[in-house]
Design a protein around this motif. Structure first.
Motif, PDB file in Angstrom:
ATOM      1  N   THR A   1       1.055  -1.291   0.044  1.00 39.29           N
ATOM      2  CA  THR A   1      -0.607  -0.301  -0.179  1.00 39.29           C
ATOM      3  C   THR A   1       1.303   1.655   0.003  1.00 39.29           C
ATOM      4  O   THR A   1       0.329   2.380   0.141  1.00 39.29           O
ATOM      5  CB  THR A   1      -1.006  -0.414   1.113  1.00 39.29           C
ATOM      6  OG1 THR A   1      -0.012   0.364   1.794  1.00 39.29           O
ATOM      7  CG2 THR A   1      -1.891  -1.308   1.296  1.00 39.29           C
ATOM      8  N   GLY A   2       2.029   1.363   0.098  1.00 37.38           N
ATOM      9  CA  GLY A   2       3.013   2.106   0.184  1.00 37.38           C
ATOM     10  C   GLY A   2       3.939   2.817  -1.173  1.00 37.38           C
ATOM     11  O   GLY A   2       3.058   2.433  -2.263  1.00 37.38           O
TER      12      GLY A   2
ATOM     13  N   ARG B   1      -8.852   0.136   6.861  1.00 37.35           N
ATOM     14  CA  ARG B   1      -9.177   1.074   6.063  1.00 37.35           C
ATOM     15  C   ARG B   1      -8.026   2.189   5.506  1.00 37.35           C
ATOM     16  O   ARG B   1      -8.458   2.573   4.440  1.00 37.35           O
ATOM     17  CB  ARG B   1     -10.589   1.746   6.878  1.00 37.35           C
ATOM     18  CG  ARG B   1     -11.850   0.138   6.770  1.00 37.35           C
ATOM     19  CD  ARG B   1     -13.133   1.172   7.078  1.00 37.35           C
ATOM     20  NE  ARG B   1     -12.859   1.946   8.955  1.00 37.35           N
ATOM     21  CZ  ARG B   1     -12.937   0.978   9.350  1.00 37.35           C
ATOM     22  NH1 ARG B   1     -14.013  -0.120   9.937  1.00 37.35           N
ATOM     23  NH2 ARG B   1     -13.057   1.679  10.929  1.00 37.35           N
ATOM     24  N   ALA B   2      -7.183   2.610   6.481  1.00 34.79           N
ATOM     25  CA  ALA B   2      -6.367   3.082   6.036  1.00 34.79           C
ATOM     26  C   ALA B   2      -4.905   2.638   5.679  1.00 34.79           C
ATOM     27  O   ALA B   2      -4.145   3.550   5.423  1.00 34.79           O
ATOM     28  CB  ALA B   2      -6.395   3.463   7.404  1.00 34.79           C
ATOM     29  N   GLY B   3      -5.105   1.188   4.525  1.00 31.86           N
ATOM     30  CA  GLY B   3      -4.264   0.836   4.278  1.00 31.86           C
ATOM     31  C   GLY B   3      -3.011   0.536   4.712  1.00 31.86           C
ATOM     32  O   GLY B   3      -1.587  -0.157   4.887  1.00 31.86           O
ATOM     33  N   ALA B   4      -3.310   0.179   6.704  1.00 34.55           N
ATOM     34  CA  ALA B   4      -1.960  -0.187   7.387  1.00 34.55           C
ATOM     35  C   ALA B   4      -2.187  -1.530   7.890  1.00 34.55           C
ATOM     36  O   ALA B   4      -3.610  -1.966   7.346  1.00 34.55           O
ATOM     37  CB  ALA B   4      -2.367   0.674   9.421  1.00 34.55           C
TER      38      ALA B   4
ATOM     39  N   PRO C   1       1.089   6.010  -0.820  1.00 29.71           N
ATOM     40  CA  PRO C   1       1.582   6.837   0.106  1.00 29.71           C
ATOM     41  C   PRO C   1       2.627   6.864   0.841  1.00 29.71           C
ATOM     42  O   PRO C   1       2.827   5.239   0.698  1.00 29.71           O
ATOM     43  CB  PRO C   1       0.500   7.652   0.492  1.00 29.71           C
ATOM     44  CG  PRO C   1      -0.749   6.640   1.340  1.00 29.71           C
ATOM     45  CD  PRO C   1      -0.808   6.279  -0.222  1.00 29.71           C
ATOM     46  N   ALA C   2       3.466   8.036   1.115  1.00 31.14           N
ATOM     47  CA  ALA C   2       5.114   7.103   2.029  1.00 31.14           C
ATOM     48  C   ALA C   2       3.897   6.525   3.419  1.00 31.14           C
ATOM     49  O   ALA C   2       3.367   7.595   4.074  1.00 31.14           O
ATOM     50  CB  ALA C   2       5.646   8.926   3.177  1.00 31.14           C
TER      51      ALA C   2
ATOM     52  N   GLU D   1      -2.457   7.255   6.672  1.00 28.54           N
ATOM     53  CA  GLU D   1      -1.900   7.153   4.910  1.00 28.54           C
ATOM     54  C   GLU D   1      -0.731   7.292   5.517  1.00 28.54           C
ATOM     55  O   GLU D   1      -0.526   6.106   4.535  1.00 28.54           O
ATOM     56  CB  GLU D   1      -3.018   7.830   3.681  1.00 28.54           C
ATOM     57  CG  GLU D   1      -2.459   9.108   4.053  1.00 28.54           C
ATOM     58  CD  GLU D   1      -2.395  10.212   2.163  1.00 28.54           C
ATOM     59  OE1 GLU D   1      -2.223  11.103   2.187  1.00 28.54           O
ATOM     60  OE2 GLU D   1      -3.937   9.543   2.199  1.00 28.54           O
ATOM     61  N   ARG D   2      -0.778   7.882   6.203  1.00 33.35           N
ATOM     62  CA  ARG D   2       1.235   7.679   6.511  1.00 33.35           C
ATOM     63  C   ARG D   2       1.344   6.653   7.156  1.00 33.35           C
ATOM     64  O   ARG D   2       2.956   6.781   7.373  1.00 33.35           O
ATOM     65  CB  ARG D   2       1.034   8.761   7.715  1.00 33.35           C
ATOM     66  CG  ARG D   2       1.599  10.256   6.770  1.00 33.35           C
ATOM     67  CD  ARG D   2       2.188  11.215   7.815  1.00 33.35           C
ATOM     68  NE  ARG D   2       3.170  11.431   8.288  1.00 33.35           N
ATOM     69  CZ  ARG D   2       3.296  11.474   9.886  1.00 33.35           C
ATOM     70  NH1 ARG D   2       2.883  12.421  10.683  1.00 33.35           N
ATOM     71  NH2 ARG D   2       4.220  11.231   9.819  1.00 33.35           N
TER      72      ARG D   2
END
Length: 447
Positions: free
Chosen positions: A137-138, A217-220, A144-145, A188-189
């Motif tokens: 997801t990065g 949900r935040a991609g983490a 995003p980073a 998203e960080r």
């Protein structure tokens, strides 16, 4: 009645009421023990006349372990020697025992490997999770980073130390966040969050499904520390989509002092699990002695070096106590035990002497009760002297761990009664007034 004599009169009245209640609580304990479907498990542990309420630090010795260790030492090591790696199944023990633990975690086979310490497994899981987040997801995936790691602000200190080191080594920022705040704080960080399922100090049960879903949900990714929940309550790793998890085996799993920890890696993540500690045991061809590292397939990637065979096989024998046990029955008894203990404490202990910092709500409670108490260190010392074994956490918390496989309701009643007796002659620094004043700011004083 003067203001000076009112507290003494109240204490005297409470003592009379408590004395009258003791027979009732003792009778209730006997009735609850008679109807306990897990009561037969108590005989499978080495116990004495003491009330042992410290299984959340070190579980009691299962009866099956000493004989199994004698067999391992005398026959497998003493006679078979090197042949036991194959003939006695030593080599496959980390995955085999992982599969025995898996049902207690709500995990399918092939996702749990046993070995190393919890701290080492936290490190492996966090660094591997950062690498997976970068890949999936990065930036490597056009996202995003992912430049921060979240860590439970109330985590056990070692987890925090490891998380700080993992952040430094991977070039991330570490941000402590209360577990309940993580769904609101993740962004998203965020690459990964490390969260304790149960708070070691208070016994608070954190929302594993909700926090995991919010991270996703935040991609983490989510890494959960299960040290204070596995073996005490349903975890549901597979059902709730947990990415990675770690835990020890010497608490509710009764594996013995220093018994090896475990690492869970969700099956779909295993092909991308890039361990920061690649060892010969996790190589695709461990006996090929290839100078280039090629990771093994599946959960074997979580291995590092030579397994701790004596501890592993002691743990395997300890897990025999779980045969025929449903984790749902364990959870039901855990909640009943802690409810009953809290009720006894309210009846026996004068108002204002202790305050529960463990949540009342079942969905927020693990399998321990933590009581804030002035002079807690001295109080626990006296409890232990009188045969009630709990532990003390600085500066003022008494911890009582309830292990459903061997703790009885009679144990819970005796512990509460002994606590009241000890508090009658150990006032503690600050005594009731300080505890009551703090409770007005932090929560209700137990009655």
């Amino acid at each position: 009645m003067s203001e000076d004599t009112a507290p003494q009169a109240a204490d005297a009245a409470h003592a009379v009421a408590a004395a009258a209640a003791r027979d009732d609580f003792a009778a209730r304990a006997a009735e609850l023990d008679a109807g306990d479907p897990l009561s037969g498990k108590r005989a499978e542990f080495v116990l004495d006349e003491a009330v042992y309420l410290d299984g959340n630090s070190l579980g009691a010795l299962p009866q099956a372990v000493p004989e199994r260790l004698r067999e391992v030492v005398a026959h497998e090591w003493g006679e078979l020697r090197i042949r036991s790696w194959t003939e006695s199944g030593w080599w496959t023990a980390p995955e085999r025992i992982g599969d025995r633990i898996a049902p207690l975690l709500g995990a399918a086979p092939g996702q749990v490997v046993v070995g190393d310490s919890t701290s080492v497994n936290v490190f492996k899981a966090l660094v591997a999770a950062v690498r997976m987040a970068d890949e999936t997801t990065g930036p490597a995936a056009g996202g995003p980073a992912r430049d921060e790691i979240l860590v439970d602000a109330a985590t056990f200190p070692t987890d925090g130390y490891i998380a700080r080191s993992a952040a430094r080594l991977t070039g991330r920022t570490l941000r402590p966040v209360e577990a309940a705040r993580m769904p609101a704080e993740v962004s998203e960080r965020t690459a990964v969050a490390l969260v304790n399922h149960v708070d070691y100090r208070t016994g608070r049960l954190n929302d594993l499904p909700g926090v995991t879903a919010a991270l996703h949900r935040a991609g983490a990714l989510a890494v959960w520390d299960l040290c204070h929940s596995a073996g005490a309550l349903p975890v549901g790793l597979d059902a709730h989509g947990v990415d990675l998890a770690v835990g020890c085996t010497y608490k509710y799993l009764n594996g013995g002092p220093g018994s090896p920890a475990y690492l869970y890696v969700r099956a779909e993540h295993q092909p991308r699990f890039d361990s920061p500690l690649p060892g010969w045991n996790s190589h695709a061809d461990p006996f090929g002695m290839d100078p280039e590292y090629v990771p093994a397939a599946g959960i074997e990637r979580g291995r590092v070096g030579t397994p701790d065979i004596l501890s592993l096989l002691a743990l395997e024998a300890a897990l025999e106590a779980w045969e025929g046990v449903a984790i749902e029955d364990v959870r039901a008894k855990s909640l009943a035990l802690t409810d009953f203990f809290l009720e006894c404490v309210r009846a026996y202990v004068p108002r204002g002497r202790v305050r529960s910092v463990t949540p009342e709500a079942h969905h927020e409670r693990g399998s321990q009760v933590a009581l804030e108490c002035a002079g807690a260190g001295e109080v626990m010392g006296e409890l232990i002297r009188h045969g009630v074994i709990g532990d003390f956490r600085h500066p003022d918390v008494l911890r009582f761990g309830f292990t459903p496989l061997y703790t009885s309701f009679a144990d819970a009643e005796r512990a509460a009664r002994t606590l009241a007796e000890v508090l009658a002659y150990v006032p503690g620094d600050g005594s009731a007034s300080a505890v009551a004043a703090g409770a007005q700011e932090q929560g209700p004083v137990m009655t």
